[in-house]
Design an enzyme around this catalytic site. Structure first.
Site, PDB file in Angstrom:
ATOM      1  N   TYR A  88      -3.621  52.764 -13.948  1.00  0.00           N
ATOM      2  CA  TYR A  88      -4.084  51.655 -13.106  1.00  0.00           C
ATOM      3  C   TYR A  88      -5.209  50.903 -13.813  1.00  0.00           C
ATOM      4  CZ  TYR A  88      -4.551  49.243  -8.669  1.00  0.00           C
ATOM      5  OH  TYR A  88      -4.542  48.283  -7.694  1.00  0.00           O
ATOM      6  N   HIS A 118     -11.138  45.313  -3.284  1.00  0.00           N
ATOM      7  CA  HIS A 118     -10.372  44.184  -3.816  1.00  0.00           C
ATOM      8  C   HIS A 118      -8.868  44.421  -3.703  1.00  0.00           C
ATOM      9  CE1 HIS A 118      -8.464  41.513  -6.754  1.00  0.00           C
ATOM     10  NE2 HIS A 118      -9.544  40.741  -6.670  1.00  0.00           N
ATOM     11  N   ASP A 119      -8.404  45.579  -4.156  1.00  0.00           N
ATOM     12  CA  ASP A 119      -6.974  45.886  -4.133  1.00  0.00           C
ATOM     13  C   ASP A 119      -6.594  46.751  -2.947  1.00  0.00           C
ATOM     14  OD1 ASP A 119      -6.834  44.501  -6.493  1.00  0.00           O
ATOM     15  OD2 ASP A 119      -6.066  46.159  -7.702  1.00  0.00           O
ATOM     16  N   THR A 120      -7.543  47.015  -2.070  1.00  0.00           N
ATOM     17  CA  THR A 120      -7.273  47.933  -0.962  1.00  0.00           C
ATOM     18  C   THR A 120      -7.776  47.328   0.347  1.00  0.00           C
ATOM     19  OG1 THR A 120      -9.315  49.092  -1.593  1.00  0.00           O
ATOM     20  CG2 THR A 120      -7.239  50.010  -2.405  1.00  0.00           C
TER      21      THR A 120
END
Length: 437
Positions: free
Chosen positions: A175, A231-233
């Site tokens: 990731y 941000h991604d969650t």
């Protein structure tokens, strides 16, 4: 056990309900380390260095400030999240604190350089070495500083991103946890080209090492990785990270000392059509006891983080938006201790901070202009003059600026944009005075 200790213990035990269905990436939160002060191989490289920051320059309201930035969340969303509600009782909730623009990177750059220079995206830029930053102001007074970046692979890293094994789900693909767009300091050549300064662009393993060795600096900027910062969650995912990392440190005197201010904030809101107000909380032992659990509706922005440290340590200023009183009010409890007079901005005169792709500046190809000289006649919150670096053209004031050029229309880009695939710090050619584009 004091009421405050009981509250901190309760927060540590609080479970956050993770709404992964709403997440951009369906991940399950997992601690990257056994604790915030335990080094981890999940952060790629272990730290075998430490800073030597044992000298303390006393501040007028605090001796240390730790900024912790999260990502892309509306004020109401954060304010209604259980952990954020609870931890707000330990500090002052700023209800009128605003990010400056969209997207992420311009806000980080503005908090370091006092301007976002027209940037409206997250591309890879660099700012010439004649442009001052808050680092210059701090060093002029001998105030130590560092940034700590989660999942950055090594001290002084200059790359655009870094991809590592997925520590939460090892069976999944690696990731991209680290993004340079959330690390404003190396974007400035005056920092990235100075080996002594790049040693202060540090990892979370470095943070653990510096705390254990008692060498934490006085000005600190912390960025979690791109899942732990929401941000991604989701905000609940970030709350679990806070419960793991921030809450224990609030009870650790090595971090949250007697005169420590911890500022928890967000880079920008999620709903771009609304005013760019973000949840921001002043925590730490420097916050007066009688103000804990209160709110402050003074108009603040990310520029206020610069003006507040200027007032606290009687620093010089950048002569940019840090000296614009409309957008750079000093945190009220600091202003009270330093004698700074804030500006009360009427509600109908508050600027809109949700701009996208409209400002001119050197870091936009759509409305390109050169870097302007700072306002050398300005006086910042520290009550002193403007600090300059060598090579700045003082004649290039906003009034003498050429008309903006749309470089994108002729298939060109600003000279300050780089390709993330090919760039290295050695490829950046320093400019000197009039040679700067």
């Amino acid at each position: 056990m004091s009421a405050r200790t009981k509250l901190l213990s309760a927060i540590l035990l609080t479970s956050c309900y993770v709404r992964l269905a709403a997440a951009a990436v369906a991940q399950v939160w997992a601690p990257p380390s056994a604790g915030p002060l335990v080094q981890s191989s999940n952060y790629t490289s272990f730290s075998n260095t430490t800073l030597r920051d044992t000298r303390v320059v006393p501040g007028r309201a605090f001796d240390r400030i730790i900024q912790v930035w999260l990502e892309n969340t509306d004020f109401a969303t954060a304010a209604s999240t259980p952990l954020f509600e609870q931890i707000a009782q330990e500090g002052i909730l700023f209800t009128n604190f605003n990010a400056l623009t969209h997207t992420s990177e311009p806000n980080y750059v503005a908090a370091i350089g006092g301007d976002f220079f027209g940037m409206f995206n997250d591309n890879m830029y660099h700012v010439p070495p004649n442009i001052t930053t808050v680092v210059d102001l701090l060093e002029e007074r001998g105030v130590s500083w560092a940034t700590y970046q989660e999942n950055m692979p090594n001290t002084g890293f200059y790359g655009f991103t870094f991809t590592a094994p997925d520590y939460a789900t090892p069976s999944e693909a690696p990731y991209t946890y680290y993004w340079r767009k959330h690390n404003g300091l190396p974007i400035f050549d005056a920092i990235a080209q100075d080996p002594e300064r790049t040693a202060r662009i540090r990892t979370f393993n470095d943070f653990a090492n510096d705390v254990v060795n008692g060498t934490l600096p006085q000005w600190i900027f912390v960025t979690p990785n791109i899942v732990n910062d929401a941000h991604d969650t989701t905000i609940d995912f970030a709350a679990q990270w806070m419960q793991y990392w921030l809450v224990p440190l609030l009870a650790d005197s090595r971090v949250n000392g007697e005169n420590t201010l911890i500022l928890l904030t967000f880079d920008e809101n999620e709903t771009h059509a609304e005013q760019n107000t973000v949840f921001t909380l002043a925590l730490g032992n420097a916050v007066p006891s009688h103000l804990k659990g209160t709110t402050d509706d003074t108009l603040y922005t990310h520029y206020s983080t610069i003006s507040t440290v200027e007032a606290n340590w009687e620093l010089m200023s950048l002569g940019r938006q840090d000296t614009n009183p409309t957008v750079s009010n000093v945190f009220s409890f600091v202003a009270e201790k330093t004698g700074h007079q804030n500006v009360q901005v009427p509600a109908d005169e508050v600027p809109m901070f949700n701009l996208t792709n409209v400002a001119s500046g050197p870091l936009t190809s759509n409305n390109f202009v050169p870097f302007a000289a700072p306002n050398i006649f300005a006086r910042g919150a520290g009550g002193r003059g403007v600090l300059l670096r060598p090579g700045i053209d003082l004649l290039l004031t906003p009034e003498r600026m050429p008309a903006p050029v749309n470089l994108a229309a002729i298939n060109q880009s600003t000279p300050w944009q780089m390709s993330p695939e090919t760039v290295s710090v050695k490829q950046i050619i320093p400019c000197d005075g009039n040679a700067c584009p």
